[in-house]
Design an enzyme around this catalytic site. Sequence first.
Site, PDB file in Angstrom:
ATOM      1  N   CYS A  77      49.535  34.411 -57.321  1.00  0.00           N
ATOM      2  CA  CYS A  77      49.053  33.500 -57.994  1.00  0.00           C
ATOM      3  C   CYS A  77      49.513  32.300 -57.230  1.00  0.00           C
ATOM      4  O   CYS A  77      50.509  31.517 -57.196  1.00  0.00           O
ATOM      5  CB  CYS A  77      47.682  33.280 -58.817  1.00  0.00           C
ATOM      6  SG  CYS A  77      46.769  31.822 -59.231  1.00  0.00           S
ATOM      7  N   HIS A 163      44.614  37.971 -58.934  1.00  0.00           N
ATOM      8  CA  HIS A 163      45.298  38.863 -60.032  1.00  0.00           C
ATOM      9  C   HIS A 163      44.785  40.113 -60.247  1.00  0.00           C
ATOM     10  O   HIS A 163      44.140  41.017 -60.437  1.00  0.00           O
ATOM     11  CB  HIS A 163      44.483  38.453 -61.412  1.00  0.00           C
ATOM     12  CG  HIS A 163      45.281  36.744 -61.599  1.00  0.00           C
ATOM     13  ND1 HIS A 163      46.356  36.330 -62.203  1.00  0.00           N
ATOM     14  CD2 HIS A 163      44.372  35.377 -60.968  1.00  0.00           C
ATOM     15  CE1 HIS A 163      46.682  35.186 -61.515  1.00  0.00           C
ATOM     16  NE2 HIS A 163      45.368  34.456 -61.190  1.00  0.00           N
ATOM     17  N   GLU A 165      46.813  42.105 -61.936  1.00  0.00           N
ATOM     18  CA  GLU A 165      46.672  42.497 -63.262  1.00  0.00           C
ATOM     19  C   GLU A 165      45.383  42.635 -64.230  1.00  0.00           C
ATOM     20  O   GLU A 165      46.005  43.486 -64.853  1.00  0.00           O
ATOM     21  CB  GLU A 165      47.775  41.841 -63.942  1.00  0.00           C
ATOM     22  CG  GLU A 165      47.482  40.447 -64.044  1.00  0.00           C
ATOM     23  CD  GLU A 165      47.320  40.000 -63.228  1.00  0.00           C
ATOM     24  OE1 GLU A 165      47.871  39.927 -61.734  1.00  0.00           O
ATOM     25  OE2 GLU A 165      47.771  38.070 -62.776  1.00  0.00           O
ATOM     26  N   SER A 218      54.871  49.110 -94.381  1.00  0.00           N
ATOM     27  CA  SER A 218      53.695  48.860 -95.725  1.00  0.00           C
ATOM     28  C   SER A 218      52.273  49.652 -95.419  1.00  0.00           C
ATOM     29  O   SER A 218      51.637  49.569 -95.741  1.00  0.00           O
ATOM     30  CB  SER A 218      53.156  46.842 -94.241  1.00  0.00           C
ATOM     31  OG  SER A 218      52.643  47.821 -92.690  1.00  0.00           O
ATOM     32  N   GLY A 220      51.290  50.297 -92.587  1.00  0.00           N
ATOM     33  CA  GLY A 220      51.210  50.439 -90.921  1.00  0.00           C
ATOM     34  C   GLY A 220      51.489  51.301 -90.462  1.00  0.00           C
ATOM     35  O   GLY A 220      52.927  51.661 -90.269  1.00  0.00           O
ATOM     36  N   ASP A 222      53.162  50.241 -87.062  1.00  0.00           N
ATOM     37  CA  ASP A 222      53.931  49.646 -86.537  1.00  0.00           C
ATOM     38  C   ASP A 222      55.773  49.938 -88.022  1.00  0.00           C
ATOM     39  O   ASP A 222      56.541  51.004 -87.436  1.00  0.00           O
ATOM     40  CB  ASP A 222      54.544  48.315 -86.145  1.00  0.00           C
ATOM     41  CG  ASP A 222      53.078  47.936 -85.415  1.00  0.00           C
ATOM     42  OD1 ASP A 222      53.023  48.447 -84.545  1.00  0.00           O
ATOM     43  OD2 ASP A 222      52.635  46.571 -85.066  1.00  0.00           O
ATOM     44  N   SER A 223      55.961  49.997 -88.457  1.00  0.00           N
ATOM     45  CA  SER A 223      57.004  50.345 -89.612  1.00  0.00           C
ATOM     46  C   SER A 223      56.541  51.472 -89.983  1.00  0.00           C
ATOM     47  O   SER A 223      57.621  52.144 -89.926  1.00  0.00           O
ATOM     48  CB  SER A 223      56.127  48.956 -91.182  1.00  0.00           C
ATOM     49  OG  SER A 223      55.531  50.109 -91.685  1.00  0.00           O
ATOM     50  N   THR A 224      55.566  52.001 -89.325  1.00  0.00           N
ATOM     51  CA  THR A 224      55.762  53.820 -90.178  1.00  0.00           C
ATOM     52  C   THR A 224      56.302  54.442 -88.372  1.00  0.00           C
ATOM     53  O   THR A 224      57.211  55.007 -89.010  1.00  0.00           O
ATOM     54  CB  THR A 224      54.479  54.363 -89.580  1.00  0.00           C
ATOM     55  OG1 THR A 224      53.575  53.794 -90.959  1.00  0.00           O
ATOM     56  CG2 THR A 224      54.164  55.705 -90.908  1.00  0.00           C
ATOM     57  N   ASP A 449      14.013  45.670-114.669  1.00  0.00           N
ATOM     58  CA  ASP A 449      13.423  44.511-114.471  1.00  0.00           C
ATOM     59  C   ASP A 449      14.758  42.953-114.977  1.00  0.00           C
ATOM     60  O   ASP A 449      14.587  41.541-115.288  1.00  0.00           O
ATOM     61  CB  ASP A 449      12.699  44.444-115.656  1.00  0.00           C
ATOM     62  CG  ASP A 449      11.864  45.261-115.395  1.00  0.00           C
ATOM     63  OD1 ASP A 449      11.211  44.957-114.272  1.00  0.00           O
ATOM     64  OD2 ASP A 449      10.952  46.410-116.284  1.00  0.00           O
ATOM     65  N   GLU A 510      40.139  36.595 -90.065  1.00  0.00           N
ATOM     66  CA  GLU A 510      39.659  36.238 -91.488  1.00  0.00           C
ATOM     67  C   GLU A 510      39.311  35.332 -91.937  1.00  0.00           C
ATOM     68  O   GLU A 510      39.373  34.187 -91.136  1.00  0.00           O
ATOM     69  CB  GLU A 510      41.050  36.778 -92.246  1.00  0.00           C
ATOM     70  CG  GLU A 510      42.198  37.427 -91.780  1.00  0.00           C
ATOM     71  CD  GLU A 510      42.064  39.280 -92.364  1.00  0.00           C
ATOM     72  OE1 GLU A 510      41.345  39.281 -92.827  1.00  0.00           O
ATOM     73  OE2 GLU A 510      42.480  40.329 -91.806  1.00  0.00           O
TER      74      GLU A 510
HETATM   75  P1  XMP Z   1      43.100  35.378 -87.300  1.00  0.00           P
HETATM   76  O1  XMP Z   1      42.763  35.551 -88.979  1.00  0.00           O
HETATM   77  O2  XMP Z   1      43.554  34.838 -87.213  1.00  0.00           O
HETATM   78  O3  XMP Z   1      43.009  37.346 -87.752  1.00  0.00           O
HETATM   79  O4  XMP Z   1      41.898  35.682 -86.626  1.00  0.00           O
HETATM   80  C1  XMP Z   1      44.018  37.571 -86.588  1.00  0.00           C
HETATM   81  C2  XMP Z   1      44.937  38.939 -86.946  1.00  0.00           C
HETATM   82  O5  XMP Z   1      46.206  38.507 -87.393  1.00  0.00           O
HETATM   83  C3  XMP Z   1      45.920  39.013 -88.445  1.00  0.00           C
HETATM   84  N1  XMP Z   1      45.610  37.975 -90.000  1.00  0.00           N
HETATM   85  C4  XMP Z   1      47.315  38.542 -90.263  1.00  0.00           C
HETATM   86  N2  XMP Z   1      48.277  39.279 -90.803  1.00  0.00           N
HETATM   87  N3  XMP Z   1      49.936  38.246 -92.247  1.00  0.00           N
HETATM   88  C5  XMP Z   1      49.398  39.352 -91.296  1.00  0.00           C
HETATM   89  O6  XMP Z   1      49.876  40.210 -90.683  1.00  0.00           O
HETATM   90  C6  XMP Z   1      48.794  37.434 -91.760  1.00  0.00           C
HETATM   91  O7  XMP Z   1      49.154  35.847 -92.878  1.00  0.00           O
HETATM   92  C7  XMP Z   1      47.425  37.443 -90.861  1.00  0.00           C
HETATM   93  N4  XMP Z   1      46.096  36.805 -91.226  1.00  0.00           N
HETATM   94  C8  XMP Z   1      45.652  37.280 -90.164  1.00  0.00           C
HETATM   95  C9  XMP Z   1      44.144  39.262 -88.490  1.00  0.00           C
HETATM   96  O8  XMP Z   1      43.874  40.323 -89.513  1.00  0.00           O
HETATM   97  C10 XMP Z   1      43.712  39.858 -87.349  1.00  0.00           C
HETATM   98  O9  XMP Z   1      44.308  41.431 -87.740  1.00  0.00           O
END
Ligand code: XMP
Length: 512
Positions: A77, A163, A165, A218, A220, A222-224, A449, A510
């Site tokens: 492109c 594109h 990709e 955490s 999660g 990545d950290s694991t 009730d 969120e």
């Molecule tokens: P939003 O709410 O921004 O969320 O549309 C997009 C993604 O990001 C996550 N999220 C966070 N992750 N710290 C984090 O580690 C934060 O403060 C935070 N705020 C939103 C959210 O869960 C979704 O996956």
Amino acid sequence: TILVLDFGSQYSHLITRRLRELNVYAEMLPCTQKIKDLTWRPKGIILSGSPYSVYAPDAPHVDPEVFELGVPVLGICYGLQEIAVCHGGNVSGSDKREYGHAILHVKDHHSLFEDIDDFQVWMSHGDKLSELPKGFLVIGTTDNAPFAAIIHESKPVFGIQFHPEVTHTTQGKKLFHNFAINICKCQQNWTMENFIETEIERIRSLIGPTGEVIGAVSGGVDSTVAAKLLNEAIGKRFHAIFVDNGVMRLNEPQQVHDTLTEHLGINLKVIDASDIFLGKLKGVTDPEKKRKIIGNTFIEIFEEESAKLDAESGGKIEYLLQGTLYPDVIESISFKGPSQTIKTHHNVGGLLENMKLKLIEPLRELFKDEVRALGTLLGIPDELVWRHPFPGPGIAIRILGEVTPSQVEIARKADYIFIEEIRKAGLYNKISQAFACLLPVKSVGVMGDQRTYEQVIALRAIETVDFMTADWFAFDAKFLKRVSGRIVNEVAGVARVVYDVTSKPPATVEWE
Ligand code: XMP
């Protein structure tokens, strides 16, 4: 290695992804990269698309050295237009933007189109080539673009208007295969098996025989994965710290502990700091304030604990582990203008500021799906590898208004039921993220009730590829009925359940 030069297109990172899927290692750098400053020699170079027009005064331009290196170059492109301009061709702003599907007529089954017949391509551009640059031949056309694919007569320089990709281009993968493997002669040795081997060796030589490493986990993915990699490399000399901030999900701290220690054999210290976090969150209702408090408190506690561990180890801790992924790296290097902050995603960013530690980031070359594949190879259970993302500030940003212990309890229970039902219905892996929010409003209900006057739970479930845009998940009515029935009956303090049917944008994932 293929070098991808990014001119700021929203698809740039996908080019790198597609090459990695072919087990070819590719690295993306901003288009301003000077070739003489590269510390490695690429086997081929790809120029990405861009939101700019090549003649715009502030348009980014490629280092002309790219064409002197003697390696194959593919312009996509805007990349095609850069090639044209560098070779004396003309580009014109077309009267209509072309956006969407087109059929590419392959004129010449040159190496780039080897084993490819006419195919559907994805177009997304304003400008197009109005004249063939000198020394180039046309190898593909579409109804709207007479120069949709071009090649230099004698040099391995290719340009395509579409594109490859994006998945809408049906032969995109084959085209990258032809370019990277047949034309650039790249080896297909980028696999997670090879990665584990070389990364463990790299970590061992970096840390040395006695050095120690500390890192936050955490629960999660990545950290694991990062922690398990360190554990494989240096065993107990890696110290993981898990801080229970009091706003994790139901039973989560216990689960994290069990998986990391019993299942994965990681040297883990759990710090129960729930009272400290909840104490500081008392009376706070502003979402950004909640994020800051949780982020800063986490840093304070982590620093304290790591100082203790360092003292215990006799000052041997030199490195801090972080699970940074490639998209974060790309985000920080990619070519773009200023963008607006919608919310601050506070995690452990800023951890290093006060600590005299060096950073170790074993995942910084990897995309999320590569991290998952790596996790599976390292023996991390599927449930954790495929876990939905969970924000650093936890359910504190899913409790609208003040976060108190009793609000945490309600939010946790409702969320638990929702996720349990999602799993039972076999929907967990179809949904990208799901959770319950506790709203600070009361509503009248009737149970038996009795008149009730209690809070509202909002359920959120989304489907998304990159979390930048998202669509709400269309549950069937029976499912929603079952979940709402269970929540109202089983969670004291909830009188009503609603389902959030807003996509992102305009809403965010969120609620805070
Ligand atoms: P939003 O709410 O921004 O969320 O549309 C997009 C993604 O990001 C996550 N999220 C966070 N992750 N710290 C984090 O580690 C934060 O403060 C935070 N705020 C939103 C959210 O869960 C979704 O996956």
